[in-house]
Scaffold this active site. Sequence first.
Site, mmCIF file in Angstrom:
data_model
loop_
_atom_site.group_PDB
_atom_site.id
_atom_site.type_symbol
_atom_site.label_atom_id
_atom_site.label_comp_id
_atom_site.label_asym_id
_atom_site.label_seq_id
_atom_site.Cartn_x
_atom_site.Cartn_y
_atom_site.Cartn_z
ATOM 1 N N LYS A 1 0.824 -1.216 0.000
ATOM 2 C CA LYS A 1 0.000 0.000 0.000
ATOM 3 C C LYS A 1 0.862 1.272 0.000
ATOM 4 O O LYS A 1 0.345 2.356 -0.277
ATOM 5 C CB LYS A 1 -0.932 0.000 1.202
ATOM 6 C CG LYS A 1 -0.238 0.152 2.544
ATOM 7 C CD LYS A 1 -1.244 0.198 3.667
ATOM 8 C CE LYS A 1 -0.560 0.411 5.021
ATOM 9 N NZ LYS A 1 -1.560 0.503 6.118
ATOM 10 N N ASP A 2 2.167 1.175 0.301
ATOM 11 C CA ASP A 2 3.054 2.343 0.277
ATOM 12 C C ASP A 2 3.590 2.644 -1.113
ATOM 13 O O ASP A 2 4.195 3.714 -1.327
ATOM 14 C CB ASP A 2 4.231 2.149 1.237
ATOM 15 C CG ASP A 2 3.791 2.094 2.694
ATOM 16 O OD1 ASP A 2 2.689 2.613 3.001
ATOM 17 O OD2 ASP A 2 4.537 1.514 3.517
ATOM 18 N N ARG B 1 -8.813 8.153 3.555
ATOM 19 C CA ARG B 1 -9.719 7.054 3.185
ATOM 20 C C ARG B 1 -10.470 6.551 4.399
ATOM 21 O O ARG B 1 -11.705 6.385 4.352
ATOM 22 C CB ARG B 1 -8.888 5.920 2.547
ATOM 23 C CG ARG B 1 -9.639 4.617 2.350
ATOM 24 C CD ARG B 1 -8.677 3.512 1.924
ATOM 25 N NE ARG B 1 -7.656 3.255 2.938
ATOM 26 C CZ ARG B 1 -7.839 2.441 3.968
ATOM 27 N NH1 ARG B 1 -9.005 1.837 4.157
ATOM 28 N NH2 ARG B 1 -6.854 2.253 4.820
ATOM 29 N N ARG B 2 -9.774 6.295 5.495
ATOM 30 C CA ARG B 2 -10.422 5.792 6.700
ATOM 31 C C ARG B 2 -11.327 6.862 7.320
ATOM 32 O O ARG B 2 -12.417 6.550 7.802
ATOM 33 C CB ARG B 2 -9.360 5.332 7.708
ATOM 34 C CG ARG B 2 -8.666 4.034 7.313
ATOM 35 C CD ARG B 2 -7.468 3.757 8.188
ATOM 36 N NE ARG B 2 -6.872 2.438 7.906
ATOM 37 C CZ ARG B 2 -5.681 2.057 8.357
ATOM 38 N NH1 ARG B 2 -4.944 2.902 9.089
ATOM 39 N NH2 ARG B 2 -5.224 0.862 8.059
ATOM 40 N N ARG C 1 0.366 9.898 14.151
ATOM 41 C CA ARG C 1 1.516 9.316 13.467
ATOM 42 C C ARG C 1 2.215 8.336 14.398
ATOM 43 O O ARG C 1 2.059 8.384 15.614
ATOM 44 C CB ARG C 1 2.510 10.412 13.061
ATOM 45 C CG ARG C 1 2.069 11.333 11.937
ATOM 46 C CD ARG C 1 2.066 10.624 10.588
ATOM 47 N NE ARG C 1 3.323 9.946 10.324
ATOM 48 C CZ ARG C 1 4.412 10.540 9.834
ATOM 49 N NH1 ARG C 1 4.420 11.846 9.590
ATOM 50 N NH2 ARG C 1 5.499 9.844 9.598
ATOM 51 N N ARG D 1 0.851 4.133 18.345
ATOM 52 C CA ARG D 1 -0.546 4.558 18.220
ATOM 53 C C ARG D 1 -1.400 3.984 19.348
ATOM 54 O O ARG D 1 -2.261 4.685 19.903
ATOM 55 C CB ARG D 1 -1.099 4.145 16.861
ATOM 56 C CG ARG D 1 -0.399 4.822 15.692
ATOM 57 C CD ARG D 1 -1.027 4.429 14.383
ATOM 58 N NE ARG D 1 -0.218 4.912 13.246
ATOM 59 C CZ ARG D 1 -0.587 4.793 11.981
ATOM 60 N NH1 ARG D 1 -1.723 4.195 11.667
ATOM 61 N NH2 ARG D 1 0.189 5.257 11.028
ATOM 62 N N CYS E 1 -1.540 6.504 -2.371
ATOM 63 C CA CYS E 1 -2.052 5.715 -1.253
ATOM 64 C C CYS E 1 -2.830 6.567 -0.256
ATOM 65 O O CYS E 1 -3.502 6.034 0.612
ATOM 66 C CB CYS E 1 -0.905 5.016 -0.548
ATOM 67 S SG CYS E 1 0.304 6.142 0.180
#
Length: 435
Positions: free
Chosen positions: A231-232, A274-275, A292, A298, A385
């Site tokens: 995804k990166d 997106r989320r 981040r 997190r 992405c």
Amino acid sequence: MKPSSRAAVAKAAATKKAAPKKPAAKKSAPEKAAVKRNGAAKPVARPAKKPGSAGGAKKATSTPKKAARGTLPARAARKRPEPAVAPASKKPVAPKPPRVPKKAVAVAAHAPEAPPRPPVARPAPRPKFKPLAPIVEFVAPPPPPPPPKPVVTLTVATRQSALAMVQTELAVAHLMQRLEGFDFRILPLVTTGDRQLEWSLEQEGGKGLFIGELESALLEGRADIAIHSAKDLPTDETAGLVLAGFLPREDPRDVLVIRKELPRPNSVATGSPRRRQQLARQFTKAVFSEIRGNVETRIRKILEGVADSTVLAQAGLNRLKIHESPGMRFQVLPLAVSVPAVGQGAVAVQCRPELAAKLAPALDEVTRRAVLLERAFLRKMGGGCHTAFAVHYDGIGVHLFHDACGYQRFSVTPEEAVQPERVAARILGELKLDV
């Protein structure tokens, strides 16, 4: 004695004298024994029968044996049985055991049985001689194996984060099981995205922030392979580098990490547009903020009270073996609620073109087909992405999210998926999203 009897006796005597003498009959063994024991017995004259009778004549002409048998000593010998004398040549006969009465037999039948006799130890059998082994012809030993091929050491470039190192170790183990003659050396590198932890990925743009240093190592020859989270990767491939393939895909879904006491989040910390746009449709009253850091950072920030919840990838949690945290609840989001990012859950292997042909057969074909189809959609949309656009192919259908149309799903067979550009153009044309 009467006169008539005397005359008969005298007449018989005269007749006997006048008759010629016959030789005396031989005596039997019993008669001889009787004579020896009792002495010689004088013959007793028997009254003769009348001359005219047939019996008298027959008696007169009898054989000496019959005459001798009729004497008194012979009769006495027959009447007195003598003990049997066993011949000298034969052994004496043992007397027969006395007969047991029936009553005694019946009593013996009910008598207690005698105790069994102890087993008699038999001598051990003599050892048998083993037959001689057959003579085998001499067989020449097989030729020695050829010397092993020289091992080629490949340098693998990766980010130095915990998740990136785990993914790199999985990739190396996967390749070593399927490739011969190769050894691997891991080269951890720090990317721009790792150094600039205060940057906003949405404002600065996340395109290439986590792969630039790895691609430079490949182009400069300091590394032979680079391991990325799929995804990166941006949609445009770097000149001189290709994607050799992907590892088998992990669970691509998103996970909501929220405090246990809250049924719904009041605030969500995420750096992905997106989320944020998808969860805003589910939690309309929630406040969104940016966050981040790696997975552990997190989760720690949520425990410290930065927000009520955050969103993480299930694939990363599985690879790090993080399935729970004190005071937190891990809630998997279905695809209809949060469509994953393009390539989420897949690990990409990047290299130079001359090495791709050797690595490609060892990588997963199903994952390659799915990720290439998803990347075709992203390329048509011209995004990276961090664009608020999500596509995921699960092998039977395409799950798509866009702010203009929301969540959509289209059936796509594996035979259609081999032409990703055509499938992306058809679906985006139906949604009028092709730009």
